[in-house]
Design a protein around this motif. Structure first.
Motif, short mmCIF file in Angstrom:
data_model
loop_
_atom_site.label_atom_id
_atom_site.label_comp_id
_atom_site.label_asym_id
_atom_site.label_seq_id
_atom_site.Cartn_x
_atom_site.Cartn_y
_atom_site.Cartn_z
N UNK A 1 0.84 -1.20 0.00
CA UNK A 1 0.00 0.00 0.00
C UNK A 1 0.87 1.24 0.00
N UNK A 2 0.50 2.21 -0.81
CA UNK A 2 1.25 3.46 -0.87
C UNK A 2 1.23 4.14 0.49
N UNK A 3 2.31 4.77 0.83
CA UNK A 3 2.42 5.43 2.13
C UNK A 3 1.81 6.82 2.12
N UNK A 4 1.69 7.41 0.94
CA UNK A 4 1.15 8.76 0.84
C UNK A 4 -0.25 8.74 0.21
N UNK A 5 -0.99 9.81 0.50
CA UNK A 5 -2.29 9.99 -0.16
C UNK A 5 -2.03 10.72 -1.47
N UNK A 6 -2.09 9.99 -2.57
CA UNK A 6 -1.73 10.55 -3.88
C UNK A 6 -2.93 10.80 -4.77
N UNK A 7 -4.05 10.14 -4.47
CA UNK A 7 -5.20 10.18 -5.37
C UNK A 7 -6.41 10.80 -4.66
N UNK A 8 -7.21 11.51 -5.43
CA UNK A 8 -8.44 12.09 -4.90
C UNK A 8 -9.59 11.81 -5.84
N UNK A 9 -10.74 11.51 -5.26
CA UNK A 9 -11.96 11.25 -6.01
C UNK A 9 -12.91 12.43 -5.83
N UNK A 10 -13.47 12.88 -6.94
CA UNK A 10 -14.43 13.99 -6.93
C UNK A 10 -15.76 13.46 -7.49
N UNK A 11 -16.71 13.13 -6.63
CA UNK A 11 -18.02 12.67 -7.13
C UNK A 11 -18.81 13.87 -7.66
N UNK A 12 -18.99 13.95 -8.97
CA UNK A 12 -19.63 15.12 -9.58
C UNK A 12 -20.79 14.70 -10.48
#
Length: 289
Positions: free
Chosen positions: A1-12
């Motif tokens: 698992x990646x150690x950093x928060x790299x991705x973001x989800x935008x529910x639009x």
């Protein structure tokens, strides 16, 4: 698992019915606060938090969002030719670089949980953020940056929380609170839109989340909850106890831009925060008070 928060989800993918007829042909996320659409505020907040990949879960009639984050060569050229350098700079950003942005369709309006589940293949097996553009937060340190910093310490799920009037608990996901440590509140339980007399607290979840990928296992069960929709809150509640789960009392002011009064308040507050508009807007408000 990646150690950093790299991705973001935008529910639009929502229809924006509370803002009809303005949203008949325009996505509600493109409604402007002063001179910038809500979705741009959300994307800029994510960029400030170090997000590298931006995932938009869209629906029908949302192509304006895709166009907004693309170059408009004709418009930029016209502005440059007319010597409007600053305006050309503004329409040129925030540009998401090739490979940084992805779009996926929520083909049925089955709820926020379903929208997030639609992004599962693009997120993969790593922690990720979710930002709801309806919730606009004015803060010295962007709200998601505060959350990502907290994630580095807790390595678990984090939701942004704030107290609401008791009579409004039926509008939010409400936290059953545990131990408090500074701005972090242990989450012992989550209830979606409880009646005031049944709410475990008045601490509500707003539209900012940092979640571990295990949430997709529960979202994939597609169990319906409040309103007959697949609720994100219900799946988050199932992760409590298996990994750290906290609410963050963020520093800043949240505006509910999914509500007409909240949207109007956001426009006033953001206009008054700007040096180029403060005096004029303040004078106008005085005339109407």
């Amino acid at each position: 698992m990646a150690q950093r928060v790299r991705k973001a989800v935008f529910p639009v993918g929502g229809m924006g019915t509370r803002f009809l007829p303005a949203t008949k042909a325009m996505p509600k996320e493109m409604l402007p606060v002063v001179d910038k659409p809500l979705i741009q505020y959300a994307v800029e907040e994510a960029q400030a938090a170090g997000i590298e990949e931006f995932i938009f879960v869209t629906g029908r009639g949302k192509t304006a969002i895709e166009d907004h984050f693309d170059h408009s060569i004709e418009l930029e050229n016209i502005l440059e030719e007319r010597g409007k350098t600053e305006e050309a700079r503004l329409v040129g950003g925030p540009m998401l670089q090739p490979g940084q942005v992805a779009y996926t369709r929520q083909q049925e309006p089955l709820g926020l949980g379903h929208a997030v589940w639609c992004a599962r293949e693009l997120v993969g097996n790593e922690p990720f953020a979710i930002l709801l553009a309806d919730d606009l937060v004015m803060a010295k340190t962007p709200c998601l940056k505060q959350m990502v910093d907290s994630f580095e310490k807790t390595r678990g799920n984090i939701v942004a929380v704030m107290d609401v009037p008791k009579e409004h608990t039926n509008r939010y996901g409400i936290v059953d609170t545990g131990v408090e440590n500074g701005s972090l509140v242990e989450v012992n339980g989550l209830v979606e839109k409880p009646a005031p007399e049944e709410a475990p607290s008045t601490l509500s979840v707003i539209g900012r989340y940092v979640l571990l990928p295990e949430v997709f296992e529960f979202l994939g069960q597609k169990e319906t909850g409040a309103g007959g929709e697949i609720q994100l809150t219900d799946s988050m509640a199932k992760m409590i106890g298996s990994s750290p789960f906290h609410g963050l009392r963020f520093e800043g002011r949240r505006f509910d831009c999914g509500d007409k009064a909240g949207f109007f308040e956001a426009n006033m507050a953001f206009a008054l925060s700007r040096d180029d508009l403060r005096d004029e807007v303040s004078s106008l408000i005085q005339q109407y008070v």
